[in-house]
Design a protein around this motif. Structure first.
Motif, short mmCIF file in Angstrom:
data_model
loop_
_atom_site.label_atom_id
_atom_site.label_comp_id
_atom_site.label_asym_id
_atom_site.label_seq_id
_atom_site.Cartn_x
_atom_site.Cartn_y
_atom_site.Cartn_z
N ARG A 4 0.84 -1.20 0.00
CA ARG A 4 0.00 0.00 0.00
C ARG A 4 0.88 1.26 0.00
O ARG A 4 2.07 1.19 0.31
CB ARG A 4 -0.87 0.01 1.26
CG ARG A 4 -1.88 -1.12 1.35
CD ARG A 4 -2.60 -1.09 2.68
NE ARG A 4 -1.72 -1.46 3.78
CZ ARG A 4 -1.24 -0.62 4.67
NH1 ARG A 4 -1.54 0.67 4.62
NH2 ARG A 4 -0.45 -1.04 5.64
N GLN A 5 0.28 2.41 -0.30
CA GLN A 5 1.05 3.65 -0.21
C GLN A 5 1.18 4.06 1.25
O GLN A 5 0.24 3.99 2.03
CB GLN A 5 0.40 4.78 -1.01
CG GLN A 5 1.24 6.06 -0.94
CD GLN A 5 0.76 7.12 -1.90
OE1 GLN A 5 -0.05 6.86 -2.78
NE2 GLN A 5 1.27 8.34 -1.75
N PRO A 117 4.89 -0.28 3.61
CA PRO A 117 4.75 0.88 2.72
C PRO A 117 5.81 1.95 3.00
O PRO A 117 6.24 2.65 2.09
CB PRO A 117 3.35 1.40 3.03
CG PRO A 117 2.61 0.20 3.55
CD PRO A 117 3.63 -0.61 4.29
N GLU A 120 9.10 2.70 0.83
CA GLU A 120 9.15 3.63 -0.31
C GLU A 120 9.60 5.02 0.14
O GLU A 120 10.39 5.68 -0.55
CB GLU A 120 7.77 3.73 -0.99
CG GLU A 120 7.78 4.68 -2.18
CD GLU A 120 6.42 4.83 -2.84
OE1 GLU A 120 6.34 5.56 -3.85
OE2 GLU A 120 5.43 4.24 -2.34
N THR A 195 10.25 7.69 -6.55
CA THR A 195 9.21 7.31 -5.59
C THR A 195 8.15 8.41 -5.56
O THR A 195 8.34 9.50 -6.10
CB THR A 195 9.78 7.13 -4.16
OG1 THR A 195 9.92 8.43 -3.55
CG2 THR A 195 11.13 6.41 -4.17
N ARG A 196 7.05 8.14 -4.87
CA ARG A 196 5.98 9.13 -4.77
C ARG A 196 6.28 10.21 -3.73
O ARG A 196 5.47 11.12 -3.53
CB ARG A 196 4.66 8.43 -4.44
CG ARG A 196 4.11 7.61 -5.61
CD ARG A 196 2.97 6.74 -5.21
NE ARG A 196 3.41 5.58 -4.42
CZ ARG A 196 2.63 4.55 -4.10
NH1 ARG A 196 1.37 4.53 -4.51
NH2 ARG A 196 3.10 3.55 -3.39
N ALA A 212 -1.21 12.25 -2.39
CA ALA A 212 -0.77 11.23 -3.36
C ALA A 212 -0.62 11.87 -4.72
O ALA A 212 -1.43 12.67 -5.15
CB ALA A 212 -1.80 10.11 -3.40
#
Length: 213
Positions: A4-5, A117, A120, A195-196, A212
C-alpha cells in the motif's frame, strides 16, 4: 505481496524532536547499544552518522559510550525511526542506511522492512548511488527481502555472507559465535529511480500532510 502507499500524514513528530541540517548523512536504524555506530564513526571520520534507537535503556547505553569516546561525527537519537525519518530527513539526503539484525516480526510479516509501505519513503531519502544494508541471521528473512527487491522495489543489490570474525553488533557477535549463518543485502539506488515522495520536504516537527501524486 502488494504494498500500500505509505500514509505519511499520520506521522506525528517524535517527542523532543530536533531538526537536523540539510547535509549528507548516514543513518543507522535500530542502533541498539551503539556498537556499530561507534565503530563506523571511528572508521569513517569524514561521514556524519545519525544512530536512531527507540528503546530508552539501549539508547542511554549508546549515549554514555558516545560521551566517553567523543566522536564528533556521531549523533545518537532517541526516537521511533518511522516518524523521525519522516520529519527529520530531506529528499536524497542519506548516503547509507544501516538496518542490522532488525526484529524479524515472525507473527507480523507486514512489519518487516521491505514489506512495509514506509520502505518507499525511506528510498526517497536515499541519494542516487546510496545504499541500504540489511543484515539478518534468519535465512527466510533474507530470502523474502531478496524477493521483494526483485518483485516490488526493482532495486539492484548484492547478497553477502557475513564473515565469522565480523563484530559489528552485539547480536552479530552472538549469532556468529553460535555458528549461525549471518547474511546481508546491500541494495543501491540507481539513477532516475523515482518514488511518490521525492518532492516531499520535512516540516520540522509539524504535522505532515502528503498528497498522493
Amino acid at each position: 505481496m502488494p504494498i500500500r502507499q505509505f500514509q505519511a500524514q499520520r506521522m506525528h513528530a517524535p517527542r523532543d524532536f530536533q531538526a537536523i541540517a540539510q547535509q549528507p548523512v548516514c543513518v543507522e536504524i535500530g542502533a541498539g547499544k551503539g556498537k556499530h555506530a561507534l565503530l563506523f564513526s571511528g572508521q569513517n571520520p569524514e561521514k556524519q552518522l545519525i544512530a536512531v534507537e527507540r528503546t530508552r535503556e539501549k539508547f542511554l547505553f549508546m549515549q554514555k559510550q558516545h560521551v566517553l569516546e567523543g566522536a564528533k561525527n556521531l549523533q545518537p537519537v532517541h526516537a521511533d525511526a518511522l516518524p523521525w525519518v519522516v520529519h527529520a530527513l530531506f529528499p536524497a539526503q542519506v548516503e547509507q542506511f544501516f538496518i542490522l539484525y532488525p526484529n524479524p516480526e515472525p507473527h507480523n510479516p507486514a512489519q518487516r522492512w521491505l514489506n512495509m509501505p514506509f520502505f518507499e519513503f525511506l528510498l526517497s531519502r536515499l541519494k542516487t548511488g546510496g545504499s541500504i544494508t540489511l543484515a539478518s541471521n534468519i535465512p527466510e528473512y533474507i530470502a523474502e527481502a531478496e524477493q521483494q527487491l526483485i518483485d516490488v522495489w526493482k532495486l539492484p543489490f548484492i547478497k553477502e555472507v557475513i564473515p565469522a570474525d565480523s563484530a559489528r553488533t552485539h547480536f552479530e557477535i552472538k549469532y556468529l559465535e553460535r555458528g549461525e549463518l549471518c547474511q546481508q543485502l546491500i541494495m543501491s539506488k540507481p539513477e532516475a529511480y523515482a518514488t511518490r515522495f521525492d518532492d516531499f520536504q520535512p516540516l520540522l516537527g509539524q504535522s505532515v500532510d502528503v498528497a498522493a501524486k
